[in-house]
Design a protein around this motif. Structure first.
Motif, PDB file in Angstrom:
ATOM      1  N   THR A   4       0.836  -1.198   0.000  1.00  0.00           N
ATOM      2  CA  THR A   4       0.000   0.000   0.000  1.00  0.00           C
ATOM      3  C   THR A   4       0.875   1.254   0.000  1.00  0.00           C
ATOM      4  OG1 THR A   4      -1.808  -1.138   1.118  1.00  0.00           O
ATOM      5  CG2 THR A   4      -1.811   1.259   1.235  1.00  0.00           C
ATOM      6  N   ALA A   5       1.923   1.258   0.786  1.00  0.00           N
ATOM      7  CA  ALA A   5       2.840   2.402   0.810  1.00  0.00           C
ATOM      8  C   ALA A   5       3.459   2.633  -0.563  1.00  0.00           C
ATOM      9  CB  ALA A   5       3.925   2.176   1.857  1.00  0.00           C
ATOM     10  N   ALA A   6       3.800   1.554  -1.259  1.00  0.00           N
ATOM     11  CA  ALA A   6       4.426   1.665  -2.580  1.00  0.00           C
ATOM     12  C   ALA A   6       3.517   2.370  -3.585  1.00  0.00           C
ATOM     13  CB  ALA A   6       4.818   0.281  -3.091  1.00  0.00           C
ATOM     14  N   HIS A   7       2.210   2.231  -3.421  1.00  0.00           N
ATOM     15  CA  HIS A   7       1.271   2.874  -4.344  1.00  0.00           C
ATOM     16  C   HIS A   7       1.398   4.396  -4.353  1.00  0.00           C
ATOM     17  CE1 HIS A   7      -0.851  -0.987  -4.600  1.00  0.00           C
ATOM     18  NE2 HIS A   7      -1.252  -0.523  -5.757  1.00  0.00           N
ATOM     19  N   PHE A   8       1.913   4.960  -3.264  1.00  0.00           N
ATOM     20  CA  PHE A   8       1.998   6.415  -3.175  1.00  0.00           C
ATOM     21  C   PHE A   8       3.201   6.989  -3.911  1.00  0.00           C
ATOM     22  CE2 PHE A   8      -0.840   5.268   0.259  1.00  0.00           C
ATOM     23  CZ  PHE A   8      -1.906   6.105  -0.052  1.00  0.00           C
ATOM     24  N   SER A   9       4.011   6.127  -4.508  1.00  0.00           N
ATOM     25  CA  SER A   9       5.164   6.627  -5.259  1.00  0.00           C
ATOM     26  C   SER A   9       5.032   6.368  -6.757  1.00  0.00           C
ATOM     27  CB  SER A   9       6.449   5.984  -4.729  1.00  0.00           C
ATOM     28  OG  SER A   9       6.398   4.594  -4.917  1.00  0.00           O
ATOM     29  N   ILE A  10       3.822   5.986  -7.186  1.00  0.00           N
ATOM     30  CA  ILE A  10       3.582   5.724  -8.608  1.00  0.00           C
ATOM     31  C   ILE A  10       2.415   6.560  -9.103  1.00  0.00           C
ATOM     32  CG2 ILE A  10       4.505   3.365  -8.481  1.00  0.00           C
ATOM     33  CD1 ILE A  10       1.521   2.399  -8.594  1.00  0.00           C
ATOM     34  N   ASP A  11       2.241   6.593 -10.410  1.00  0.00           N
ATOM     35  CA  ASP A  11       1.076   7.223 -11.034  1.00  0.00           C
ATOM     36  C   ASP A  11      -0.011   6.147 -11.124  1.00  0.00           C
ATOM     37  OD1 ASP A  11      -0.879   8.248 -12.709  1.00  0.00           O
ATOM     38  OD2 ASP A  11       0.543   9.035 -14.184  1.00  0.00           O
ATOM     39  N   ILE A  12      -0.946   6.144 -10.177  1.00  0.00           N
ATOM     40  CA  ILE A  12      -1.926   5.057 -10.097  1.00  0.00           C
ATOM     41  C   ILE A  12      -2.902   5.029 -11.276  1.00  0.00           C
ATOM     42  CG2 ILE A  12      -1.755   4.789  -7.609  1.00  0.00           C
ATOM     43  CD1 ILE A  12      -4.405   6.348  -7.368  1.00  0.00           C
ATOM     44  N   GLU A  13      -2.928   6.084 -12.073  1.00  0.00           N
ATOM     45  CA  GLU A  13      -3.750   6.074 -13.281  1.00  0.00           C
ATOM     46  C   GLU A  13      -3.103   5.217 -14.367  1.00  0.00           C
ATOM     47  OE1 GLU A  13      -6.799   7.505 -13.497  1.00  0.00           O
ATOM     48  OE2 GLU A  13      -6.519   7.990 -11.370  1.00  0.00           O
ATOM     49  N   LYS A  14      -1.772   5.136 -14.363  1.00  0.00           N
ATOM     50  CA  LYS A  14      -1.036   4.448 -15.423  1.00  0.00           C
ATOM     51  C   LYS A  14      -0.262   3.220 -14.949  1.00  0.00           C
ATOM     52  CE  LYS A  14      -0.273   8.777 -17.900  1.00  0.00           C
ATOM     53  NZ  LYS A  14       0.725   9.752 -18.319  1.00  0.00           N
ATOM     54  N   GLN A  15      -0.056   3.108 -13.631  1.00  0.00           N
ATOM     55  CA  GLN A  15       0.783   2.041 -13.103  1.00  0.00           C
ATOM     56  C   GLN A  15       0.094   1.307 -11.959  1.00  0.00           C
ATOM     57  OE1 GLN A  15       3.931   4.873 -12.124  1.00  0.00           O
ATOM     58  NE2 GLN A  15       5.289   3.810 -13.576  1.00  0.00           N
ATOM     59  N   GLU A  16       0.618   0.102 -11.667  1.00  0.00           N
ATOM     60  CA  GLU A  16       0.140  -0.665 -10.525  1.00  0.00           C
ATOM     61  C   GLU A  16       1.316  -1.408  -9.888  1.00  0.00           C
ATOM     62  OE1 GLU A  16      -2.962  -3.030 -12.175  1.00  0.00           O
ATOM     63  OE2 GLU A  16      -1.621  -4.267 -13.355  1.00  0.00           O
ATOM     64  N   ILE A  17       1.132  -1.798  -8.650  1.00  0.00           N
ATOM     65  CA  ILE A  17       2.166  -2.472  -7.859  1.00  0.00           C
ATOM     66  C   ILE A  17       1.777  -3.936  -7.691  1.00  0.00           C
ATOM     67  CG2 ILE A  17       3.133  -2.648  -5.518  1.00  0.00           C
ATOM     68  CD1 ILE A  17       4.200  -0.223  -6.974  1.00  0.00           C
ATOM     69  N   ARG A  18       2.779  -4.816  -7.784  1.00  0.00           N
ATOM     70  CA  ARG A  18       2.595  -6.233  -7.481  1.00  0.00           C
ATOM     71  C   ARG A  18       3.798  -6.688  -6.656  1.00  0.00           C
ATOM     72  NH1 ARG A  18      -1.698  -5.155  -8.780  1.00  0.00           N
ATOM     73  NH2 ARG A  18      -2.971  -5.971 -10.457  1.00  0.00           N
ATOM     74  N   GLY A  19       3.539  -7.511  -5.657  1.00  0.00           N
ATOM     75  CA  GLY A  19       4.616  -8.049  -4.851  1.00  0.00           C
ATOM     76  C   GLY A  19       5.429  -9.075  -5.620  1.00  0.00           C
ATOM     77  N   LEU A  20       6.746  -9.014  -5.482  1.00  0.00           N
ATOM     78  CA  LEU A  20       7.647  -9.994  -6.088  1.00  0.00           C
ATOM     79  C   LEU A  20       8.192 -10.958  -5.042  1.00  0.00           C
ATOM     80  CD1 LEU A  20       9.885  -7.929  -8.555  1.00  0.00           C
ATOM     81  CD2 LEU A  20       8.091  -9.558  -9.119  1.00  0.00           C
ATOM     82  N   GLU A  21       8.610 -10.410  -3.913  1.00  0.00           N
ATOM     83  CA  GLU A  21       9.233 -11.247  -2.883  1.00  0.00           C
ATOM     84  C   GLU A  21       9.082 -10.567  -1.535  1.00  0.00           C
ATOM     85  OE1 GLU A  21      13.467 -13.468  -2.050  1.00  0.00           O
ATOM     86  OE2 GLU A  21      13.525 -11.570  -3.114  1.00  0.00           O
ATOM     87  N   ILE A  22       8.909 -11.388  -0.516  1.00  0.00           N
ATOM     88  CA  ILE A  22       8.922 -10.866   0.851  1.00  0.00           C
ATOM     89  C   ILE A  22       9.739 -11.824   1.703  1.00  0.00           C
ATOM     90  CG2 ILE A  22       6.727 -11.944   1.504  1.00  0.00           C
ATOM     91  CD1 ILE A  22       6.249  -9.294   3.194  1.00  0.00           C
ATOM     92  N   THR A  23      10.570 -11.245   2.560  1.00  0.00           N
ATOM     93  CA  THR A  23      11.326 -12.037   3.531  1.00  0.00           C
ATOM     94  C   THR A  23      10.983 -11.519   4.915  1.00  0.00           C
ATOM     95  OG1 THR A  23      13.246 -10.570   3.487  1.00  0.00           O
ATOM     96  CG2 THR A  23      13.243 -12.418   1.934  1.00  0.00           C
TER      97      THR A  23
END
Length: 141
Positions: free
Chosen positions: A69-88
């Motif tokens: 959710t925090a990562a969404h605030f550093s992108i243009d949500i109209e044109k981009q989206e975030i997906r998780g790749l890895e978590i440790t």
């Protein structure tokens, strides 16, 4: 980048978790600024493993929820989206009851990948778990 009043944004974020895992785990976003996002989760039998401690998977679900959710605030949500790749996750200390707080802060915010640190602490600010979340920034289709 954050453009609306903090309380309004937190209310919007919390409303967006209806009928999701975040609602099931009682995760509540509590604070936000340009370089962090904070959420809480109660520790009770809903998130326990059989020995009566906070389940590591519940901690990871909290960390991924807050970090992505925090990562969404550093992108243009109209044109981009975030997906998780890895978590440790490294689980440092057990907890049986109370409230944990997850604080997500960026380590790296690139054009295509981001790395976030999520620290989970108890009510006395003792470290429970520390997680690193890698997300990818994708173009919306």
């Amino acid at each position: 980048m954050i453009f609306m009043e903090k309380e309004t944004l937190l209310e919007k974020l919390n409303n967006s978790t209806k009928n999701t895992l975040m609602e099931t785990l009682d995760i509540v976003y509590t604070d936000i600024d340009t370089d962090y996002l904070v959420a809480t989760m109660p520790v009770n039998s809903k998130v326990h493993q059989p020995a009566g401690l906070l389940h590591g998977g519940a901690s990871v679900a909290l960390a991924e929820s807050v970090g992505s959710t925090a990562a969404h605030f550093s992108i243009d949500i109209e044109k981009q989206e975030i997906r998780g790749l890895e978590i440790t996750a490294n689980h440092i200390r057990g907890i049986r009851e109370g409230l944990v707080k997850a604080i997500a802060k960026p380590i790296h915010k690139g054009r295509t990948t981001q790395l976030w640190e999520v620290r989970i602490v108890d009510e006395q600010e003792k470290l429970i778990s520390i997680c690193k979340l890698t997300v990818i920034v994708l173009a919306k289709k």
